[in-house]
Design a protein around this motif. Structure first.
Motif, PDB file in Angstrom:
ATOM      1  N   UNK A   8       0.835  -1.199   0.000  1.00 30.24           N
ATOM      2  CA  UNK A   8       0.000   0.000   0.000  1.00 30.24           C
ATOM      3  C   UNK A   8       0.876   1.256   0.000  1.00 30.24           C
ATOM      4  N   UNK A  12       1.184   4.301  -2.733  1.00 34.78           N
ATOM      5  CA  UNK A  12       0.995   5.712  -2.359  1.00 34.78           C
ATOM      6  C   UNK A  12       2.131   6.550  -2.932  1.00 34.78           C
ATOM      7  N   UNK A  63     -18.508   1.057  -7.025  1.00 39.33           N
ATOM      8  CA  UNK A  63     -17.592   1.244  -5.903  1.00 39.33           C
ATOM      9  C   UNK A  63     -16.180   0.972  -6.393  1.00 39.33           C
ATOM     10  N   UNK A  67      -6.326  -0.040  -1.614  1.00 38.03           N
ATOM     11  CA  UNK A  67      -5.631   0.153  -0.337  1.00 38.03           C
ATOM     12  C   UNK A  67      -4.865   1.473  -0.333  1.00 38.03           C
ATOM     13  N   UNK A  69      -4.328   5.309  -0.832  1.00 35.65           N
ATOM     14  CA  UNK A  69      -5.032   6.583  -0.877  1.00 35.65           C
ATOM     15  C   UNK A  69      -4.551   7.430  -2.057  1.00 35.65           C
ATOM     16  N   UNK A  72      -6.395   6.352  -5.021  1.00 36.28           N
ATOM     17  CA  UNK A  72      -7.806   6.780  -4.971  1.00 36.28           C
ATOM     18  C   UNK A  72      -7.941   8.243  -5.388  1.00 36.28           C
ATOM     19  N   UNK A  73      -6.968   9.071  -5.019  1.00 32.28           N
ATOM     20  CA  UNK A  73      -7.008  10.472  -5.456  1.00 32.28           C
ATOM     21  C   UNK A  73      -6.823  10.559  -6.974  1.00 32.28           C
ATOM     22  N   UNK A  76     -10.147   9.728  -8.426  1.00 33.36           N
ATOM     23  CA  UNK A  76     -11.099  10.823  -8.289  1.00 33.36           C
ATOM     24  C   UNK A  76     -10.866  11.878  -9.383  1.00 33.36           C
ATOM     25  N   UNK A  87     -17.873   5.735  -6.445  1.00 34.09           N
ATOM     26  CA  UNK A  87     -17.770   5.929  -4.994  1.00 34.09           C
ATOM     27  C   UNK A  87     -16.475   5.279  -4.535  1.00 34.09           C
ATOM     28  N   UNK A  88     -15.566   6.072  -4.002  1.00 31.12           N
ATOM     29  CA  UNK A  88     -14.231   5.574  -3.667  1.00 31.12           C
ATOM     30  C   UNK A  88     -14.108   5.226  -2.193  1.00 31.12           C
ATOM     31  N   UNK A  89     -13.556   4.047  -1.935  1.00 29.74           N
ATOM     32  CA  UNK A  89     -13.354   3.572  -0.567  1.00 29.74           C
ATOM     33  C   UNK A  89     -11.925   3.090  -0.417  1.00 29.74           C
ATOM     34  N   UNK A  90     -11.266   3.522   0.651  1.00 32.03           N
ATOM     35  CA  UNK A  90      -9.960   2.944   0.949  1.00 32.03           C
ATOM     36  C   UNK A  90     -10.198   1.653   1.713  1.00 32.03           C
ATOM     37  N   UNK A  91      -9.747   0.539   1.154  1.00 37.92           N
ATOM     38  CA  UNK A  91     -10.019  -0.745   1.784  1.00 37.92           C
ATOM     39  C   UNK A  91      -9.055  -1.820   1.314  1.00 37.92           C
TER      40      UNK A  91
ATOM     41  N   UNK B  51     -13.613   7.613   2.769  1.00 39.57           N
ATOM     42  CA  UNK B  51     -13.529   6.876   4.027  1.00 39.57           C
ATOM     43  C   UNK B  51     -12.358   5.896   4.019  1.00 39.57           C
ATOM     44  N   UNK B  53     -11.468   2.608   5.225  1.00 33.16           N
ATOM     45  CA  UNK B  53     -12.040   1.389   5.788  1.00 33.16           C
ATOM     46  C   UNK B  53     -11.039   0.241   5.795  1.00 33.16           C
ATOM     47  N   UNK B  54      -9.748   0.595   5.809  1.00 34.04           N
ATOM     48  CA  UNK B  54      -8.716  -0.437   5.972  1.00 34.04           C
ATOM     49  C   UNK B  54      -8.837  -1.033   7.369  1.00 34.04           C
TER      50      UNK B  54
END
Lengths: 211, 64
Positions: A8, A12, A63, A67, A69, A72-73, A76, A87-91, B51, B53-54
């Protein structure tokens, strides 16, 4: 440090350059999506969102989970520039923050090979099975020994460097699969394989929930 | 994130419902806030509209 965190953090760091080199969607993903549609789409390991963009044309809502960020930017920015919704989720692919049986159409491409061990990878496939709706379909892909870069028959763990502009290299963990090993891993999970192919050095499985 | 996502997301660990706490909102977008698991109590931050959610052990602030 845990290998998943390391991957991750690497993404980044390289996010911007990586996104620049990942402009076009893969033809295998376009072929999978052809003729399919649904209410909710999911891109696991969405990176800059190039495949989320394809899903957005075929589902009411998409979605994008990653992992990193930084990536994800990038997604976006791409969504704003190209005018699609996501819809973006960090996971984490191994612990999806998505409710069960919701997703009609999913892609999980070029991501699972970054997970550190077989147990975690099968666990992530179980997670994909959990979130798929009855009748839902997903495309899962991973890098394989069939790629010309590798001279191996059996699957193996390795580190592949990413070279930033300026020459600095950043290492990324990979598990390179033997195609049959990948298929076996998918079949050991709660997913059922509908079709399987090796293309451009990657293995692809079209999957659904096990009955 | 959009508030309507609450019907789709869940705690990554135990898959229980999350409770939304909004600190800053712009139209239907929640820019800053948090999501708290109604089962295990884990708090997941919403920062810059995304969000996190890690699972706790993969987060930035996790012990190395």
């Amino acid at each position: 440090m845990d290998e998943s965190r390391r991957v991750r953090e690497t993404y980044d760091r390289i996010a911007s350059h990586f996104a620049d080199t990942r402009e076009h969607p893969w033809p295998e993903v376009e072929a999978f999506l052809e003729g399919r549609q649904g209410t909710l789409g999911l891109d696991v390991g969405c990176a800059n969102g190039r495949h989320a963009q394809l899903l957005a044309a075929r589902t009411d809502r998409v979605l994008g989970v990653d992992a990193s960020r930084g990536l994800l930017f990038e997604a976006r920015t791409r969504a704003r520039d190209r005018g699609f919704g996501v819809d973006l989720l960090q996971g984490d692919a191994a612990a999806l923050p998505v409710r069960s049986e919701r997703v009609d159409l999913a892609v999980y491409v070029a991501t699972i090979h970054h997970l550190p061990d077989r147990e975690t990878r099968v666990g992530s496939l179980d997670e994909l099975a959990r979130v798929l709706a009855p009748g839902g379909r997903a495309l899962v892909s991973a890098w394989s020994t069939a790629h010309g870069k590798f001279d191996a028959e059996a699957g193996f763990d390795t580190t592949v460097d990413w070279t930033l502009p300026g020459g600095e290299t950043v290492p990324r963990f990979y598990h390179i699969y033997a195609p049959e090993e990948f298929r076996a891993e998918v079949e050991d999970s709660a997913l059922a394989v509908e079709s399987f192919e090796v293309s451009s050095g990657n293995c692809y499985a079209t999957v659904k929930r096990e009955q | 994130m959009k508030e309507s996502l609450m019907e789709i997301v869940c705690c990554p660990i135990d898959k229980a419902d999350l409770e939304l706490d909004v600190e800053e909102r712009e139209g239907e977008e929640i820019l800053e806030g948090s999501l708290t698991c109604t089962e295990c109590g884990e708090v997941y931050p919403i920062e810059d509209g995304i969000p996190n959610l890690l699972p706790p052990d993969m987060r930035e602030d996790a012990a190395a």
